[in-house]
Scaffold this motif. Sequence first.
Motif, PDB file in Angstrom:
ATOM      1  N   LEU A  69       0.813  -1.203   0.000  1.00  0.00           N
ATOM      2  CA  LEU A  69       0.000   0.000   0.000  1.00  0.00           C
ATOM      3  C   LEU A  69       0.851   1.260   0.000  1.00  0.00           C
ATOM      4  N   ARG A  70       1.945   1.226   0.766  1.00  0.00           N
ATOM      5  CA  ARG A  70       2.779   2.416   0.867  1.00  0.00           C
ATOM      6  C   ARG A  70       3.503   2.707  -0.440  1.00  0.00           C
ATOM      7  N   LEU A  71       3.706   1.685  -1.258  1.00  0.00           N
ATOM      8  CA  LEU A  71       4.398   1.906  -2.527  1.00  0.00           C
ATOM      9  C   LEU A  71       3.489   2.550  -3.569  1.00  0.00           C
ATOM     10  N   SER A  72       2.197   2.372  -3.396  1.00  0.00           N
ATOM     11  CA  SER A  72       1.275   2.935  -4.378  1.00  0.00           C
ATOM     12  C   SER A  72       0.927   4.366  -4.023  1.00  0.00           C
ATOM     13  N   SER A  73       0.386   5.098  -4.992  1.00  0.00           N
ATOM     14  CA  SER A  73      -0.046   6.475  -4.759  1.00  0.00           C
ATOM     15  C   SER A  73      -1.567   6.499  -4.750  1.00  0.00           C
ATOM     16  N   PRO A  74      -2.177   6.665  -3.588  1.00  0.00           N
ATOM     17  CA  PRO A  74      -3.638   6.620  -3.514  1.00  0.00           C
ATOM     18  C   PRO A  74      -4.267   7.648  -4.445  1.00  0.00           C
ATOM     19  N   HIS A  75      -5.451   7.317  -4.941  1.00  0.00           N
ATOM     20  CA  HIS A  75      -6.150   8.215  -5.861  1.00  0.00           C
ATOM     21  C   HIS A  75      -6.392   9.580  -5.225  1.00  0.00           C
ATOM     22  N   TYR A  76      -6.764   9.595  -3.924  1.00  0.00           N
ATOM     23  CA  TYR A  76      -7.117  10.875  -3.312  1.00  0.00           C
ATOM     24  C   TYR A  76      -5.923  11.816  -3.268  1.00  0.00           C
ATOM     25  N   ARG A  77      -4.711  11.262  -3.118  1.00  0.00           N
ATOM     26  CA  ARG A  77      -3.529  12.111  -3.104  1.00  0.00           C
ATOM     27  C   ARG A  77      -3.254  12.698  -4.492  1.00  0.00           C
ATOM     28  N   ARG A  78      -3.426  11.891  -5.510  1.00  0.00           N
ATOM     29  CA  ARG A  78      -3.227  12.379  -6.870  1.00  0.00           C
ATOM     30  C   ARG A  78      -4.217  13.489  -7.179  1.00  0.00           C
ATOM     31  N   ILE A  79      -5.480  13.291  -6.770  1.00  0.00           N
ATOM     32  CA  ILE A  79      -6.513  14.297  -7.027  1.00  0.00           C
ATOM     33  C   ILE A  79      -6.220  15.571  -6.225  1.00  0.00           C
ATOM     34  N   ALA A  80      -5.812  15.391  -4.962  1.00  0.00           N
ATOM     35  CA  ALA A  80      -5.501  16.550  -4.130  1.00  0.00           C
ATOM     36  C   ALA A  80      -4.362  17.367  -4.727  1.00  0.00           C
ATOM     37  N   GLU A  81      -3.349  16.694  -5.279  1.00  0.00           N
ATOM     38  CA  GLU A  81      -2.223  17.409  -5.880  1.00  0.00           C
ATOM     39  C   GLU A  81      -2.667  18.197  -7.098  1.00  0.00           C
ATOM     40  N   SER A  82      -3.571  17.607  -7.878  1.00  0.00           N
ATOM     41  CA  SER A  82      -4.101  18.306  -9.045  1.00  0.00           C
ATOM     42  C   SER A  82      -4.880  19.557  -8.634  1.00  0.00           C
ATOM     43  N   LEU A  83      -5.652  19.438  -7.545  1.00  0.00           N
ATOM     44  CA  LEU A  83      -6.406  20.590  -7.056  1.00  0.00           C
ATOM     45  C   LEU A  83      -5.474  21.676  -6.524  1.00  0.00           C
ATOM     46  N   ARG A  84      -4.370  21.266  -5.912  1.00  0.00           N
ATOM     47  CA  ARG A  84      -3.388  22.251  -5.424  1.00  0.00           C
ATOM     48  C   ARG A  84      -2.834  23.072  -6.585  1.00  0.00           C
ATOM     49  N   HIS A  85      -2.528  22.404  -7.696  1.00  0.00           N
ATOM     50  CA  HIS A  85      -2.032  23.119  -8.873  1.00  0.00           C
ATOM     51  C   HIS A  85      -3.074  24.113  -9.385  1.00  0.00           C
ATOM     52  N   THR A  86      -4.350  23.708  -9.336  1.00  0.00           N
ATOM     53  CA  THR A  86      -5.424  24.598  -9.773  1.00  0.00           C
ATOM     54  C   THR A  86      -5.474  25.851  -8.902  1.00  0.00           C
TER      55      THR A  86
END
Length: 510
Positions: free
Chosen positions: A24-41
């Motif tokens: 689990l720790r090796l993967s990148s959870p979907h919510y983190r990917r989405i949160a990073e995209s929102l931060r860029h926005t």
Amino acid sequence: MAPDIVCIVRFIKNQTVQIDMSALRLSSPHYRRIAESLRHTLASGALRPGDRMISARRLADREQVSLPTALEALRCLEADGLIVARPRSGYFVCQRDISQEMLPVRALSGPVPVTLAAVARSLFSSAETRLIPLGAALPDPHWLPTDTLQRALQSASRRLDAHGQSYSLPPGRADLRNKIAARAAQWGACFGADDLVITAGATQALRLALRAVCQPGDAVAIEQPAYFGTLLLLEDLGLKALQIPTDLKEGLLLAPLADAIKQHRPAAVLASPTVQNPLGASMSVARKQELVALLEQAGIPLIEDDVYGDLAGEGQRPPACKAFDQSGNVIYCSSLSKTLAPGWRIGWIAAGRYHTQVLQARMAGDWAGAPLLEAATSDVLASGDYDRHLRRLKVRVADGVRAVIAQVEASFPKGTRVTAPEAGFLLWVELPPAVDALEVHRRALALGIGVSPGPLFSPAAELENFLRLNCANEPTTQLLNAVDQIGTICHELTTSSRPAGFEIIDGSEC
């Protein structure tokens, strides 16, 4: 729980499942990917402070993820202080120029007369009881243990019978004094029941302390800013205020206090070393010990206002200065008005070497107590109900403080600074210099909203661009909208004070 597996555990909390934690720790959870995209926005400036964020449901549809995953992404941004949730309204972009930095410490001056009463009378006379309560420093009545208090009153009434309607003579009921002394012993206090006098709240305790050690015209060292009730007492007793700089983290500053003692020799020091009002600052244990030692060496009594002390600490509350008093030089004052039953007016004073003077002053003034309320309070303290209530109250207070801070960040104008107290339920807000807090108070009052303007916390009605906000209320839509309305008033006052030709373009000042 590790943040990487939060959303997974939410889906399996009713099942027994073997989880490969390393995978689990090796993967990148979907919510983190989405949160990073929102931060860029947000960083791109596509959304301005106060704009509504995409809803969780629309975000889930757009990203083709579950609703809990979309919510987790938004909560990540909320935890970073980038957005704020408003009940039943969604998420909004925070005002990112709101700072929680330490406010400046002002230079030391000499003793000054207190001229606050006229301002206070003007403000209090215009206030109505049915205001949205962001002004008065009282907990939400719905947060108080009403059923427990009623049961205690009924039990005490049966036990005392007709004697419950008589007087409680100074120093007050022995059973209540015993309970208070026993609780104080848990944080290190060295006074017993015989050292206590029950009072009608902490304000009466402070008045008795000042009368015991001061004469009209004397100077009393106080914190800067100071609780307005303290200032009104000084004015009423004909005492001068010697302001000592007070730090948001350190509390009362000892070096300026030592200088003030050498230069002006105050008759007493009156301070709240634990959860100061209005800053919320608490001195460390070491600094409390230094304060007690400094004043003992100087022969100057410390009047300790500890009315918010029970709200500090995760479990056991931190010791008050009284815990380090070996000579009786600390006059300890407290009450249950901020935590249990404001209307019962149960307070107390442990006056140390000044006990006789305080007891005489208590008997010479408004000396009679209420035996029914004193007996009922004793029962609540003995039953453990008060401690259970305190644990719930601290959680609610912390949630209320976070909600109001977030709303201030989202709503107040550029240049605002706000404290983030570690304990207690008061926020001290510094507004842009152009904003007059008294005018904010007047306009808010017209909208049915109560606030406490900064001039109330200064001997000469200064601190014109400060506000104190009470966060000990359920953060309902109505309450948060009221904070938003105060922010709108501050924006209007900032704009109305700008010089001709001043423009705002894309949120930047030109």
